[in-house]
Design a protein around this motif. Structure first.
Motif, PDB file in Angstrom:
ATOM      1  N   ARG A  23       6.461  -0.547  -6.782  1.00 52.92           N
ATOM      2  CA  ARG A  23       6.994  -1.145  -8.006  1.00 52.92           C
ATOM      3  C   ARG A  23       8.441  -0.696  -8.234  1.00 52.92           C
TER       4      ARG A  23
ATOM      5  N   LYS B  41      -0.512   9.019  -7.177  1.00 48.50           N
ATOM      6  CA  LYS B  41      -0.409   7.555  -7.255  1.00 48.50           C
ATOM      7  C   LYS B  41       0.932   7.019  -6.759  1.00 48.50           C
TER       8      LYS B  41
ATOM      9  N   GLU C 111       1.395   5.580  -4.032  1.00 49.96           N
ATOM     10  CA  GLU C 111       1.115   4.286  -3.417  1.00 49.96           C
ATOM     11  C   GLU C 111       1.138   3.152  -4.435  1.00 49.96           C
ATOM     12  N   TYR C 112       0.953   3.468  -5.711  1.00 51.80           N
ATOM     13  CA  TYR C 112       1.034   2.466  -6.772  1.00 51.80           C
ATOM     14  C   TYR C 112       2.469   2.331  -7.280  1.00 51.80           C
ATOM     15  N   TYR C 113       3.115   3.455  -7.573  1.00 51.51           N
ATOM     16  CA  TYR C 113       4.404   3.424  -8.253  1.00 51.51           C
ATOM     17  C   TYR C 113       5.584   3.114  -7.334  1.00 51.51           C
TER      18      TYR C 113
ATOM     19  N   ASN D 116       6.019   0.707 -16.283  1.00 55.05           N
ATOM     20  CA  ASN D 116       6.426   1.134 -14.949  1.00 55.05           C
ATOM     21  C   ASN D 116       7.942   1.256 -14.839  1.00 55.05           C
TER      22      ASN D 116
ATOM     23  N   ASN E  22       0.875  -2.729 -15.903  1.00 54.13           N
ATOM     24  CA  ASN E  22       0.190  -1.450 -15.728  1.00 54.13           C
ATOM     25  C   ASN E  22      -0.934  -1.393 -16.756  1.00 54.13           C
TER      26      ASN E  22
ATOM     27  N   ASN F 145       0.806  -1.208   0.000  1.00 52.57           N
ATOM     28  CA  ASN F 145       0.000   0.000   0.000  1.00 52.57           C
ATOM     29  C   ASN F 145       0.844   1.266   0.000  1.00 52.57           C
TER      30      ASN F 145
ATOM     31  N   SER G  21       6.427  -5.305 -14.610  1.00 48.91           N
ATOM     32  CA  SER G  21       5.242  -5.292 -13.753  1.00 48.91           C
ATOM     33  C   SER G  21       4.102  -4.762 -14.622  1.00 48.91           C
TER      34      SER G  21
END
Length: 192
Positions: free
Chosen positions: A60, A53, A55-57, A125, A74, A19, A72
């Motif tokens: 990764r 974002k 928390e997403y990147y 990514n 996307n 997260n 990964s």
């Protein structure tokens, strides 16, 4: 096990929270050095450059850095490769990507749209991380005021550029279909 920073339920062997991207302090079994990662795993300038974002990147990016991965998935990058790149302010990458796909389509007379999307979905990514790292290197040698201006200009996202790109794409499609129909109409008159 729960992340000590955001409380997200994570696996007992996860080196990073899925997260918030913070290091959990768990040793990474995939790394032969069994290094324990700290909170300083990501350059703060890189986080600022990502903007929305994170928390997403960030998780990764950490996976790429410490697990040696380059792949990964996307979904946005898969569905709209060039638009996603423009949204993330990777203008030069978007231009090169679009020209390369266009040239491949023309030269081979085969549509590389799906293959382009798959490649972008898999490596988007990683390409974005490389872009962010390059910008962070430039920003880290600047004084604080210049750095913040640079981050504001080069980092984050650009919705207006995507809207303009979509308008350009619509105009190009309208012109293309107009030319095709005009050509077909002219050939039709000539044959009849």
């Amino acid at each position: 096990m729960y992340c000590r920073y955001c409380g997200t339920d994570i696996g007992d062997k996860d080196a990073f929270c899925v997260n918030c991207g913070k290091a959990t302090g768990v040793e990474n079994e995939n790394n032969s050095t069994s290094k324990v990662y700290t909170d300083s795993s990501i350059d703060p300038v890189e986080e600022q450059l990502v903007g929305t974002k994170q928390e997403y990147y960030i998780p990764r990016f950490l996976g790429f850095k410490y697990q040696g991965k380059k792949v990964s998935w996307n979904w946005c990058s898969f569905l709209f490769p060039v638009n996603w790149m423009v949204y993330r302010k990777m203008y030069a990458v978007a231009a090169v990507w679009w020209i390369a796909v266009f040239m491949l389509n023309v030269i081979t007379e085969f549509s590389f749209g799906l293959l382009s999307g798959i490649a972008s979905g898999l490596f988007g990514n990683y390409i974005y991380m490389m872009h962010i790292q390059k910008l962070a290197q430039q920003a880290n040698v600047m004084d604080e005021t210049s750095r913040q201006n640079f981050i504001h200009r080069k980092g984050g996202t650009n919705r207006l550029a995507v809207i303009l790109l979509i308008l350009l794409q619509v105009i190009m499609w309208v012109l293309l279909f107009t030319l095709i129909f005009a050509y077909a109409y002219t050939i039709g008159d000539y044959l009849w």
